[in-house]
Design an enzyme around this catalytic site. Structure first.
Site, mmCIF file in Angstrom:
data_model
loop_
_atom_site.group_PDB
_atom_site.id
_atom_site.type_symbol
_atom_site.label_atom_id
_atom_site.label_comp_id
_atom_site.label_asym_id
_atom_site.label_seq_id
_atom_site.Cartn_x
_atom_site.Cartn_y
_atom_site.Cartn_z
ATOM 1 N N GLY A 124 2.788 -7.929 3.124
ATOM 2 C CA GLY A 124 2.080 -8.852 2.225
ATOM 3 C C GLY A 124 2.970 -10.001 1.828
ATOM 4 C CG ASN A 125 1.777 -13.487 0.713
ATOM 5 O OD1 ASN A 125 1.368 -13.768 -0.403
ATOM 6 N ND2 ASN A 125 0.991 -13.505 1.795
ATOM 7 N NE ARG A 126 9.212 -12.700 -3.349
ATOM 8 C CZ ARG A 126 9.815 -11.562 -3.682
ATOM 9 N NH1 ARG A 126 9.325 -10.825 -4.637
ATOM 10 N NH2 ARG A 126 10.895 -11.173 -3.045
#
Ligand SMILES: Cc1cc2nc3c(=O)[nH]c(=O)nc-3n(C[C@H](O)[C@H](O)[C@H](O)COP(=O)(O)O)c2cc1C
Length: 417
Positions: free
Chosen positions: A223-225
């Protein structure tokens, strides 16, 4: 010339609510104490709230409470206001932008449906042409009685928006679906009601939000932030402007704005197909989602286990489809968001050109992702770039929605391609 969305310099942080005049009617209902919370939220959003307490509600809440919150007189009996030199409903109704009755009791619901004018709230409801929002707190057995449902349908057929009652335990600890909708949902519903008549009325806009999750195995993902906050704020601002919004969102516990049609997705390929469906018949696509460029070549059917001697794990990745590039429908206004850590404006301008966008909002990834605030540059071809520094995401969403209104209302030939 079309009116633009509410600008952030209006008081309060809710945009469309800032400076509005509402009448908040409170009925004699066990949930009446929650009206104070709603009143406070509206006041903090910059709404001028005129509170009307029904005679029966005075057994549940004190006028002083609402007076303290609104810093205005609280209205109770129609006759009192006539005798004070003000003409009750006549002085209350002009300029009212919404009549909110929260909580609505079964009794008040019936009186509003029948048009009874035996108290100030009933008089105001008849005298005002403002949109009506009802938030009932009526226990299950009463709410489902045919007599109550007929009144609900009557009011709905006249354009009233009814939010709740909600399932789960009501304030009285009885089982059933009698609970007042949460106050933030009531505020969201008011925004939907006010937005219906605003500058983007009759437009359809698809908005993507949240990070994508690319599965590695049944329990892990890449995923990512991104927090998704920006996309939800934009969706809310576009609803405030009267647009029908289809929100394509990664999985999140965040509540979508009231009125948005929502499609939940996880990996990028699901976002691609959901976005293609959402732009059917849409005027604009606003892509704020942080989409993974790559995904694991294959996701394991079982949880990946480490062997005792294993020091490394090879994880082959393959390219995901470029959603923006794959959507190119004549007349569709495409607006993108870019989060970069270097060469912010240059990289965003390149994305704008290569994907045929009408506008791009370039965010400084480090200071923006996962934060409440943003530092960004709004770039539109042929216009000077607009820099905003350390603004709330709600403010940035307001500014961006303002540009979307302008772009969507431009004649086709003048739109940048
Ligand atoms: C303790 C108590 C709790 C009540 N709670 C509710 C309620 O949750 N929902 C409702 O519709 N009526 C409720 N009622 C009944 C209303 O107070 C009653 O119908 C009253 O006539 C409502 O008047 P109004 O709608 O003019 O404020 C309650 C009454 C009492 C005494």
């Amino acid at each position: 010339m079309f009116e633009s969305c509410p600008s952030p310099d209006k008081p309060g942080s809710f945009g469309v609510l800032g400076g509005a005049k509402f009448v908040l009617g409170v009925a004699g209902d066990i949930a009446a104490y929650k009206a104070a919370d709603l009143c406070s939220m509206l006041v903090q959003a910059g709404v001028n709230v005129e509170v009307i307490l029904t005679p029966r509600s005075l057994q549940f809440v004190q006028p002083l409470l609402c007076r303290g919150l609104t810093q205005r007189p609280v209205h109770t009996l129609a006759s009192e206001h006539w005798s004070e030199g003000s003409a009750g409903h006549v002085t209350l109704t002009p300029d009212v932008e919404a009549l909110v009755v929260a909580p609505t009791s079964a009794n008040t619901l019936a009186r509003l449906a029948l048009g009874q004018a035996d108290d100030l709230l009933g008089m105001v409801a008849l005298a005002s042409h403002a949109p009506l929002l009802l938030a009932p707190a009526i226990k299950h057995s009463i709410w489902h009685h045919p007599a109550v449902q007929v009144h609900v349908e009557t009011l709905r057929s006249r354009g009233a928006l009814v939010v709740g009652p909600n399932s789960s335990r009501p304030a009285s600890r009885m089982n059933g679906d009698g609970r007042l909708a949460p106050v933030d949902r009531i505020v969201g519903a008011v925004r939907l009601l006010l937005g219906r008549s605003d500058s983007l009325g009759w437009t359809r806009i698809a908005v993507t939000a949240e990070p994508t999750h690319e599965p590695l195995d049944p329990v892990r993902f890449l995923g990512n932030r991104s927090s998704g906050q920006m996309g939800f704020a934009i969706a809310q601002q576009l609803i405030d402007c009267g647009s029908a919004v289809h929100l394509v969102s990664g999985s999140t516990a965040r509540q979508p704005p009231i009125g948005a049609e929502v499609t939940r997705i996880e990996p990028a390929h699901e976002m691609a197909s959901a976005t293609h469906a959402a732009v059917e018949g849409a005027n604009a696509l606003v892509m704020t989602a942080a989409v993974a460029d790559f995904r694991p070549e294959s996701a394991s059917a079982h949880k990946i286990k480490k062997r005792p001697d294993q020091q490394e794990l090879e994880l082959p990745l393959v390219r995901n489809p470029d959603i923006f590039a794959s959507i190119d429908r004549p007349g569709l206004v495409k607006i993108g968001f870019a989060a970069e850590t270097e060469n912010l404006v240059g990289a965003a301008e390149e994305k704008l050109r290569s994907k045929g966008l009408a506008m791009i909002v370039a965010n400084d990834a480090v200071s923006t992702m996962g934060s409440e605030r943003s530092t960004a540059t709004l770039i539109r071809p042929g216009r000077p770039a607009r820099n905003v520094s350390n603004v709330s995401k709600v403010e940035l969403a307001l500014l961006s929605a303002d540009e979307v209104v302008d772009l969507v209302h431009r004649p086709m030939g003048e739109r940048p391609r």
